[in-house]
Design an enzyme around this catalytic site. Structure first.
Site, PDB file in Angstrom:
ATOM      1  N   SER A 108       4.515   5.257   7.071  1.00 10.58           N
ATOM      2  CA  SER A 108       4.275   5.819   6.377  1.00 10.58           C
ATOM      3  C   SER A 108       3.255   6.799   5.577  1.00 10.58           C
ATOM      4  CB  SER A 108       5.460   5.566   5.403  1.00 10.58           C
ATOM      5  OG  SER A 108       6.416   4.936   5.493  1.00 10.58           O
ATOM      6  N   ALA A 109       2.267   5.871   5.220  1.00 17.04           N
ATOM      7  CA  ALA A 109       0.885   6.751   4.840  1.00 17.04           C
ATOM      8  C   ALA A 109       0.275   7.387   6.262  1.00 17.04           C
ATOM      9  CB  ALA A 109      -0.545   5.365   4.631  1.00 17.04           C
ATOM     10  N   HIS A 146      -1.596  -1.091   0.686  1.00 18.49           N
ATOM     11  CA  HIS A 146      -1.454  -2.667   0.037  1.00 18.49           C
ATOM     12  C   HIS A 146      -2.713  -2.774  -0.440  1.00 18.49           C
ATOM     13  CE1 HIS A 146       1.705  -3.215   2.908  1.00 18.49           C
ATOM     14  NE2 HIS A 146       1.237  -3.266   4.029  1.00 18.49           N
TER      15      HIS A 146
END
Length: 276
Positions: A108-109, A146
């Site tokens: 998604s990033a 993350h």
């Protein structure tokens, strides 16, 4: 019923599944065999329909017609999300012309950054390798996810773009849709709702027993200090993780409508489990 469940070797995923995988939250309906893989590998395995339930990037759902998004277990940033880092400050035009290290084409990033700055040159690599790659000049800039969102300064790098803040400002405050859990459409709707509730209860157990769930999660800390891991887990295990609600569902639909309008993805039928 025996089912395979994939999750990432990340502390936030471990936290969510703690109650389920340790038997703290028992189930009369499911016996879980869990599979641990990096998020981009889980995305690829979902493309092959190899797992019954799996964590995936929200972006990957555009290519998974045979899975349904569960309401529990989503990773949503509340005003924060992926960031772009470099050795020095760069303006956005310079970023567009740079070679950007990304954690995978289905993350998604990657989709969010394309929506933010348009097309760009990129190199794929494991997300945990990105800060070092930027530091060592293997990439001009890096798109980080993350816990590397919190530890990049240890590599003497700087934040140059905040993708999560851009999404928050652009959408009027919708949570940032990053990860989710999906279940194969081989299962009927009643079974999907049962597993969704099972995952919901596992996440709730972790939040209600945060110290023991954090201790379990530390096995996936990748050498990062406990204080940083706890901060990261609290960022991405939140109320929208327990149940995505209307805001979470709206954010996913908004991501795909923007991506479709931009020509990045083709329109598709989005399947999300209904509210109980």
């Amino acid at each position: 019923m025996k089912i395979t469940v994939g999750h990432t070797p990340d502390s936030d995923d471990a936290f969510m599944f703690y109650g389920m995988l340790t038997g703290k939250i028992p189930s009369d309906d499911f016996t879980v065999h869990h599979v641990i893989e990096d998020i981009e590998e889980l995305n690829r395995r979902a493309l092959k329909e190899e797992l019954d339930v799996t964590a995936v990037s929200v972006h990957a759902c555009a290519y998974l017609p045979n899975y349904t998004i569960l309401r529990a277990g989503g990773s949503f940033g509340i005003g924060y999300g992926p960031i772009v880092i470099a050795k020095k400050q760069l303006d956005i035009e310079s970023v567009r012309k740079s070679k950007i290290a990304i954690p995978g084409k289905m993350t998604s990033a990657f989709l969010l950054l394309q929506l933010m700055i348009g097309k760009f040159d990129y190199i794929e690599m494991k997300f945990s390798d990105i800060p070092a790659a930027v530091r060592d000049g293997k990439a001009d800039v890096g798109l980080v996810i993350h816990e590397t969102q919190l530890s990049y300064e240890q590599e003497e790098l700087e934040k140059i773009l905040d993708v999560g803040k851009w999404w928050h400002d652009t959408t009027g405050g919708l949570p940032v849709p990053l990860g989710t859990n999906v279940m194969s459409n081989r299962f009927d709707s009643k079974t999907m709702l049962k597993f969704d509730k099972y995952l919901h209860d596992s996440i709730k157990y972790g939040l209600d027993h945060i110290d023991e769930a954090m201790d379990y999660s530390m096995q996936y800390s990748r050498g990062k200090p406990a204080e940083l891991i706890k901060k990261f887990v609290k960022m991405y295990v939140n109320d929208v993780t327990v149940e995505m609600g209307r805001s979470g569902e709206e954010s996913i639909r908004k991501l795909f409508s923007m991506a479709s309008e931009s020509g990045i993805i083709k329109p598709f039928e989005l399947k999300i489990n209904p509210m109980r």
